[in-house]
Motif scaffolding. Structure first.
Motif, PDB file in Angstrom:
ATOM      1  N   ILE A 156       0.848  -1.190   0.000  1.00  0.00           N
ATOM      2  CA  ILE A 156       0.000   0.000   0.000  1.00  0.00           C
ATOM      3  C   ILE A 156       0.885   1.242   0.000  1.00  0.00           C
ATOM      4  O   ILE A 156       1.855   1.329   0.763  1.00  0.00           O
ATOM      5  N   TYR A 157       0.546   2.213  -0.846  1.00  0.00           N
ATOM      6  CA  TYR A 157       1.232   3.502  -0.896  1.00  0.00           C
ATOM      7  C   TYR A 157       0.201   4.606  -0.677  1.00  0.00           C
ATOM      8  O   TYR A 157      -0.892   4.564  -1.265  1.00  0.00           O
ATOM      9  N   THR A 158       0.533   5.583   0.139  1.00  0.00           N
ATOM     10  CA  THR A 158      -0.394   6.688   0.389  1.00  0.00           C
ATOM     11  C   THR A 158       0.393   7.974   0.627  1.00  0.00           C
ATOM     12  O   THR A 158       1.531   7.939   1.112  1.00  0.00           O
ATOM     13  N   ILE A 159      -0.239   9.098   0.286  1.00  0.00           N
ATOM     14  CA  ILE A 159       0.432  10.395   0.341  1.00  0.00           C
ATOM     15  C   ILE A 159      -0.530  11.430   0.910  1.00  0.00           C
ATOM     16  O   ILE A 159      -1.696  11.496   0.491  1.00  0.00           O
ATOM     17  N   PRO A 160      -0.081  12.286   1.833  1.00  0.00           N
ATOM     18  CA  PRO A 160      -0.925  13.378   2.288  1.00  0.00           C
ATOM     19  C   PRO A 160      -1.007  14.486   1.241  1.00  0.00           C
ATOM     20  O   PRO A 160      -0.144  14.602   0.369  1.00  0.00           O
ATOM     21  N   GLU A 161      -2.053  15.280   1.326  1.00  0.00           N
ATOM     22  CA  GLU A 161      -2.250  16.366   0.359  1.00  0.00           C
ATOM     23  C   GLU A 161      -1.120  17.394   0.419  1.00  0.00           C
ATOM     24  O   GLU A 161      -0.690  17.924  -0.606  1.00  0.00           O
ATOM     25  N   ARG A 162      -0.653  17.683   1.627  1.00  0.00           N
ATOM     26  CA  ARG A 162       0.406  18.672   1.808  1.00  0.00           C
ATOM     27  C   ARG A 162       1.581  18.020   2.535  1.00  0.00           C
ATOM     28  O   ARG A 162       1.412  17.040   3.261  1.00  0.00           O
ATOM     29  N   SER A 163       2.745  18.602   2.362  1.00  0.00           N
ATOM     30  CA  SER A 163       3.937  18.059   3.017  1.00  0.00           C
ATOM     31  C   SER A 163       4.273  18.775   4.316  1.00  0.00           C
ATOM     32  O   SER A 163       5.126  18.312   5.067  1.00  0.00           O
ATOM     33  N   GLY A 164       3.620  19.908   4.586  1.00  0.00           N
ATOM     34  CA  GLY A 164       3.888  20.649   5.815  1.00  0.00           C
ATOM     35  C   GLY A 164       4.575  21.979   5.571  1.00  0.00           C
ATOM     36  O   GLY A 164       4.341  22.947   6.286  1.00  0.00           O
ATOM     37  N   ARG A 165       5.450  22.039   4.555  1.00  0.00           N
ATOM     38  CA  ARG A 165       6.122  23.285   4.172  1.00  0.00           C
ATOM     39  C   ARG A 165       6.407  23.238   2.674  1.00  0.00           C
ATOM     40  O   ARG A 165       6.575  22.170   2.092  1.00  0.00           O
ATOM     41  N   PHE A 166       6.505  24.425   2.072  1.00  0.00           N
ATOM     42  CA  PHE A 166       6.777  24.486   0.631  1.00  0.00           C
ATOM     43  C   PHE A 166       8.124  23.874   0.270  1.00  0.00           C
ATOM     44  O   PHE A 166       8.311  23.384  -0.842  1.00  0.00           O
ATOM     45  N   ASP A 167       9.068  23.893   1.222  1.00  0.00           N
ATOM     46  CA  ASP A 167      10.404  23.374   0.909  1.00  0.00           C
ATOM     47  C   ASP A 167      10.580  21.913   1.319  1.00  0.00           C
ATOM     48  O   ASP A 167      11.678  21.374   1.231  1.00  0.00           O
ATOM     49  N   LEU A 168       9.489  21.264   1.751  1.00  0.00           N
ATOM     50  CA  LEU A 168       9.551  19.847   2.097  1.00  0.00           C
ATOM     51  C   LEU A 168       8.908  19.017   1.000  1.00  0.00           C
ATOM     52  O   LEU A 168       7.832  19.371   0.496  1.00  0.00           O
ATOM     53  N   PRO A 169       9.505  17.894   0.617  1.00  0.00           N
ATOM     54  CA  PRO A 169       8.882  17.034  -0.390  1.00  0.00           C
ATOM     55  C   PRO A 169       7.697  16.275   0.196  1.00  0.00           C
ATOM     56  O   PRO A 169       7.523  16.176   1.415  1.00  0.00           O
ATOM     57  N   PHE A 170       6.863  15.741  -0.696  1.00  0.00           N
ATOM     58  CA  PHE A 170       5.747  14.909  -0.262  1.00  0.00           C
ATOM     59  C   PHE A 170       6.269  13.524   0.132  1.00  0.00           C
ATOM     60  O   PHE A 170       6.955  12.866  -0.660  1.00  0.00           O
ATOM     61  N   PRO A 171       5.951  13.045   1.329  1.00  0.00           N
ATOM     62  CA  PRO A 171       6.365  11.681   1.702  1.00  0.00           C
ATOM     63  C   PRO A 171       5.422  10.643   1.112  1.00  0.00           C
ATOM     64  O   PRO A 171       4.193  10.797   1.167  1.00  0.00           O
ATOM     65  N   VAL A 172       5.968   9.592   0.536  1.00  0.00           N
ATOM     66  CA  VAL A 172       5.162   8.477   0.037  1.00  0.00           C
ATOM     67  C   VAL A 172       5.262   7.356   1.065  1.00  0.00           C
ATOM     68  O   VAL A 172       6.293   6.676   1.173  1.00  0.00           O
ATOM     69  N   TYR A 173       4.200   7.206   1.860  1.00  0.00           N
ATOM     70  CA  TYR A 173       4.182   6.174   2.894  1.00  0.00           C
ATOM     71  C   TYR A 173       3.889   4.815   2.268  1.00  0.00           C
ATOM     72  O   TYR A 173       3.066   4.694   1.362  1.00  0.00           O
ATOM     73  N   ARG A 174       4.573   3.803   2.798  1.00  0.00           N
ATOM     74  CA  ARG A 174       4.434   2.439   2.268  1.00  0.00           C
ATOM     75  C   ARG A 174       4.117   1.485   3.412  1.00  0.00           C
ATOM     76  O   ARG A 174       4.739   1.539   4.479  1.00  0.00           O
ATOM     77  N   TYR A 175       3.120   0.618   3.167  1.00  0.00           N
ATOM     78  CA  TYR A 175       2.758  -0.370   4.184  1.00  0.00           C
ATOM     79  C   TYR A 175       2.915  -1.768   3.609  1.00  0.00           C
ATOM     80  O   TYR A 175       2.284  -2.123   2.605  1.00  0.00           O
ATOM     81  N   ARG A 176       3.783  -2.549   4.249  1.00  0.00           N
ATOM     82  CA  ARG A 176       3.894  -3.977   3.969  1.00  0.00           C
ATOM     83  C   ARG A 176       3.530  -4.689   5.268  1.00  0.00           C
ATOM     84  O   ARG A 176       2.371  -4.931   5.529  1.00  0.00           O
ATOM     85  N   LYS A 177       4.522  -4.980   6.104  1.00  0.00           N
ATOM     86  CA  LYS A 177       4.198  -5.479   7.447  1.00  0.00           C
ATOM     87  C   LYS A 177       4.184  -4.343   8.451  1.00  0.00           C
ATOM     88  O   LYS A 177       3.674  -4.489   9.566  1.00  0.00           O
ATOM     89  N   ASP A 178       4.759  -3.242   8.084  1.00  0.00           N
ATOM     90  CA  ASP A 178       4.777  -2.043   8.909  1.00  0.00           C
ATOM     91  C   ASP A 178       4.913  -0.851   7.977  1.00  0.00           C
ATOM     92  O   ASP A 178       5.149  -1.003   6.773  1.00  0.00           O
ATOM     93  N   TRP A 179       4.780   0.347   8.544  1.00  0.00           N
ATOM     94  CA  TRP A 179       4.883   1.565   7.758  1.00  0.00           C
ATOM     95  C   TRP A 179       6.330   2.034   7.650  1.00  0.00           C
ATOM     96  O   TRP A 179       7.081   1.969   8.609  1.00  0.00           O
ATOM     97  N   ASP A 180       6.696   2.520   6.477  1.00  0.00           N
ATOM     98  CA  ASP A 180       7.923   3.279   6.300  1.00  0.00           C
ATOM     99  C   ASP A 180       7.673   4.293   5.196  1.00  0.00           C
ATOM    100  O   ASP A 180       6.569   4.391   4.659  1.00  0.00           O
ATOM    101  N   ILE A 181       8.671   5.096   4.862  1.00  0.00           N
ATOM    102  CA  ILE A 181       8.571   6.035   3.751  1.00  0.00           C
ATOM    103  C   ILE A 181       9.358   5.451   2.596  1.00  0.00           C
ATOM    104  O   ILE A 181      10.580   5.294   2.668  1.00  0.00           O
ATOM    105  N   ALA A 182       8.647   5.093   1.520  1.00  0.00           N
ATOM    106  CA  ALA A 182       9.280   4.447   0.370  1.00  0.00           C
ATOM    107  C   ALA A 182      10.202   5.407  -0.361  1.00  0.00           C
ATOM    108  O   ALA A 182      11.310   5.045  -0.758  1.00  0.00           O
ATOM    109  N   PHE A 183       9.743   6.640  -0.551  1.00  0.00           N
ATOM    110  CA  PHE A 183      10.521   7.689  -1.198  1.00  0.00           C
ATOM    111  C   PHE A 183       9.787   9.006  -0.994  1.00  0.00           C
ATOM    112  O   PHE A 183       8.691   9.034  -0.416  1.00  0.00           O
TER     113      PHE A 183
END
Length: 281
Positions: A156-183
């Motif tokens: 599963i991959y999911t992304i929030p609408e905003r990253s929090g600041r204009f200079d921060l990239p969007f985190p792509v969250y990944r769920y397999r057995k647990d959550w991490d940030i894929a890229f």
């Protein structure tokens, strides 16, 4: 009981700002009680669809085409999404924004208000919660989990609408057995995330929108599944389309990849729309 939808079909001659994608269809339609559509998923043939609304309704049905041209849709189900208790979701729980099919036929839905993902073995059934990542509670107000996609292995991959600041990239969250940030995906201009899908080519597709007060611009970027090799496939001029919020990526019978996108009509009070672009490479 089937709900037959009479749609108004318009094919625009305007070309997108970039040459990688060509507009091939636009379908305007109204479905009573299904305003504010926020996401779409299609089967590999681009025929069977599932859509969700901001108000927690799930729609299932079929798209029809003649000579590959989208010209209608039929809704066979429109049901309220349920919680883990089997009852329809209550006030403050229905802000559904993303949808994806799992490899075993499950439906996954992402929610923005209280950022979370629910799984459904049956569309009419009770929700099965997916454990939340610790950071899901830190998203900006009204800017939680907007986009959702699944890989062929069920990741599963999911992304929030905003990253929090204009200079921060969007985190792509990944769920397999647990959550991490894929890229992460770099922010550029003033576009925000609205939808995502993994195409038949194994690439990660991101739909974004930019609201400029009098209308919207839309953009689609494509990445390798590790976030590398960014390509901008489509960037529309202001008011080319309304508020495109959901994207489904599939391959047509000619072998071309298509992008089918659905609009949220909540900002315009007009009909909902489906638009399709065909990639030229």
């Amino acid at each position: 009981m089937k709900h037959w939808i009479v749609a108004v079909f318009t094919l625009f001659g305007a070309t997108p700002a970039l040459s990688e994608a060509q507009l091939v269809a636009k379908l305007a339609f109204d479905i009573a009680g299904a305003e504010e559509l926020s996401a779409i998923e299609l089967d590999p043939t681009g025929t069977a669809f599932a859509m969700v609304t901001d108000r927690g309704f799930l729609l299932r049905g079929e798209l029809t085409r003649t000579d590959e041209v989208l010209n209608g849709l039929t809704v066979s189900q429109m049901i309220p999404l349920k919680g883990v208790d089997g009852h329809p979701l209550g006030d403050g729980q229905t802000d559904s924004e993303g949808i994806a099919f799992g490899p075993n036929g499950q439906l996954y839905i992402s929610f923005e208000g209280r950022s979370r993902i629910m799984a459904y073995d049956q569309p009419e059934g009770s929700a099965i919660p997916i454990r939340r990542a610790a950071t899901f509670g830190s998203f900006q107000s009204n800017a939680g989990l907007e986009a959702l996609a699944t890989g062929p292995d069920g990741t599963i991959y999911t992304i929030p609408e905003r990253s929090g600041r204009f200079d921060l990239p969007f985190p792509v969250y990944r769920y397999r057995k647990d959550w991490d940030i894929a890229f992460t995906i770099p922010r550029s201009d003033s576009f925000l995330v609205t939808g995502a899908d993994i195409g038949p080519d194994g690439k990660f597709y991101l739909l974004e929108r930019d609201f400029l007060g009098v209308g919207f611009r839309s953009r689609v970027r494509r990445f390798d599944i590790d976030g590398t090799n960014e390509e901008t496939l489509l960037q529309t001029e202001l008011r080319t389309h309304s508020n495109l919020e959901g994207i489904a990526v599939w391959r047509d019978t000619t072998g071309h990849v298509r992008l089918t996108m659905v609009s949220d009509n909540g900002q315009t009070f007009g009909p909902s729309t489906l638009v399709e672009y065909q990639l030229t490479d």
